[in-house]
Motif scaffolding. Sequence first.
Motif, PDB file in Angstrom:
ATOM      1  N   UNK A   1     -37.047 -41.901  53.550  1.00 18.19           N
ATOM      2  CA  UNK A   1     -36.078 -41.037  54.227  1.00 18.19           C
ATOM      3  C   UNK A   1     -36.616 -40.676  55.598  1.00 18.19           C
ATOM      4  N   UNK A   2     -35.875 -41.015  56.635  1.00 18.12           N
ATOM      5  CA  UNK A   2     -36.278 -40.779  58.016  1.00 18.12           C
ATOM      6  C   UNK A   2     -35.231 -39.907  58.709  1.00 18.12           C
ATOM      7  N   UNK A   3     -35.521 -39.430  59.919  1.00 17.83           N
ATOM      8  CA  UNK A   3     -34.495 -38.685  60.662  1.00 17.83           C
ATOM      9  C   UNK A   3     -33.249 -39.518  60.952  1.00 17.83           C
ATOM     10  N   UNK A   4     -33.343 -40.845  60.836  1.00 15.51           N
ATOM     11  CA  UNK A   4     -32.205 -41.731  61.081  1.00 15.51           C
ATOM     12  C   UNK A   4     -31.475 -42.123  59.801  1.00 15.51           C
ATOM     13  N   UNK A   5     -31.916 -41.599  58.655  1.00 18.12           N
ATOM     14  CA  UNK A   5     -31.266 -41.920  57.390  1.00 18.12           C
ATOM     15  C   UNK A   5     -32.266 -42.469  56.376  1.00 18.12           C
ATOM     16  N   UNK A   6     -31.741 -42.931  55.252  1.00 19.75           N
ATOM     17  CA  UNK A   6     -32.573 -43.479  54.189  1.00 19.75           C
ATOM     18  C   UNK A   6     -32.505 -45.008  54.247  1.00 19.75           C
ATOM     19  N   UNK A   7     -33.671 -45.663  54.214  1.00 16.32           N
ATOM     20  CA  UNK A   7     -33.726 -47.116  54.346  1.00 16.32           C
ATOM     21  C   UNK A   7     -34.713 -47.695  53.341  1.00 16.32           C
ATOM     22  N   UNK A   8     -34.452 -48.916  52.923  1.00 17.51           N
ATOM     23  CA  UNK A   8     -35.441 -49.667  52.139  1.00 17.51           C
ATOM     24  C   UNK A   8     -36.585 -50.050  53.068  1.00 17.51           C
ATOM     25  N   UNK A   9     -37.816 -49.979  52.580  1.00 13.61           N
ATOM     26  CA  UNK A   9     -38.953 -50.384  53.413  1.00 13.61           C
ATOM     27  C   UNK A   9     -38.808 -51.835  53.862  1.00 13.61           C
ATOM     28  N   UNK A  10     -38.154 -52.631  53.027  1.00 15.50           N
ATOM     29  CA  UNK A  10     -37.949 -54.039  53.361  1.00 15.50           C
ATOM     30  C   UNK A  10     -37.112 -54.200  54.626  1.00 15.50           C
TER      31      UNK A  10
END
Length: 444
Positions: free
Chosen positions: A358-367
């Motif tokens: 979870x980042x300030x830009x949203x939630x992303x897969x590490x991939x």
Amino acid sequence: METSLHFVQKLENKLSLTPQVKQSLEILKYSSEELEHFIKEEANANPLIELKEHNREHLLEMARVPNSGAASFVKDEFFDPLLNVPQQEKSMETYLMEQLAVQRSITKREREIVLYLIRNLNDLGYLDCEIEETAERFCVSVEKCEELISLLQSFEPAGIGARSLRECLSLQVVRCGNAPKLTEILIQKHLEDLADGNFQLVANLYEVAKAEVEEAFSYIKQLNPRPLMEVQSGKQEYIVPDLIVEEFNGEFVIQINNANLPQISINAYYEELLLTEACVQTKTYLKTKLSDALLLMRGIEQRHETLYKVTESILQKQTAFLQKGNKALVPLRLKEIADVVGLHESTVSRTISNKYIRTPKGVFALKAFFIRGVKMQSGEVESPLFIKEKIKSIVEREDIKKPLSDQKIANFLLAEGIPIARRTVAKYREELCIPQSTKRAQKK
């Protein structure tokens, strides 16, 4: 001929994994939810493991994954575990691996390549890796990769492993075998015309009745542009981020999210019993279980350390992403991170598998932070975003009377030192929502 038995000494190097290493590697590949389940299973089998659940208010916010399989995520919402009991279902990867397991006519190496292809399917079921890079990775020919992609595309559901919408629909047409006669050519050349309702235009082009085009269009609409919809559940899914990145005083801080993991401790009663018990059998049993418990605790600690180290290296390479988002991502490969953190590439692959941040830009897969680049003739590597901007610029400057074909765009890029295949140009053009040249000619 005489035969005899005799002893021969032979010296050889052989890698042998200890139980500790094996369990550490197993734990490393688990997502937060999988690790939580694993810990509870271990606790049920080991009386020395005592678990303390976190209070409900400490549960972190979850990010909902839309059923459409879109890459973006909606804003965080509080996850209520009592109202959202996970459904036990077969994962897409497991479903395809079961089909791979019954393929008896392929070699071990070919099986490894197909497994790699399966793990590079995106959320829609499309193949998300370049065939040339795959061939280079496994030291095989492009033709062999094409052959194995065709094998994957023969699996269920129909359309799996396609590299574009057109290929996905065509695979389903071939599998079914009873499509109207114009269906295949309409898929390959006239999807935009059909979407715009230009049935008469297409009918005139092929000198057929408008009704034939409409019949083929009705058939195409019944096809599935997202093959994984047949495998995935219709229920909403929730992601528990394994890591959280937040900004403090202009710096980005990484935290391991262990809020949903139960705290592990050694049961005090059995620990005391181990010191006082006189029975050898009981003492041996308790020592074994204590060793298992400590092994589990160390494995989880190592998982967190490795996950933190790998994620830190990824974000150091993708620092601009934290300020500007997806458009600032640069080409990145597993080997680069493996070299930085001093781990084997397969260990890095295990580390990022099924992990979310979870980042300030949203939630992303590490991939998602690993994107392939295009190697320029100068030797530099540019991201697909850069190539897309080039394609967009070329199309904007083209002669309105003679729009450029994908091959001509590829030739222009080659003249600028960007070697790129026609099919890659077509893929990027479609992602930019730029119509094919015949369609652009009609609009202009």
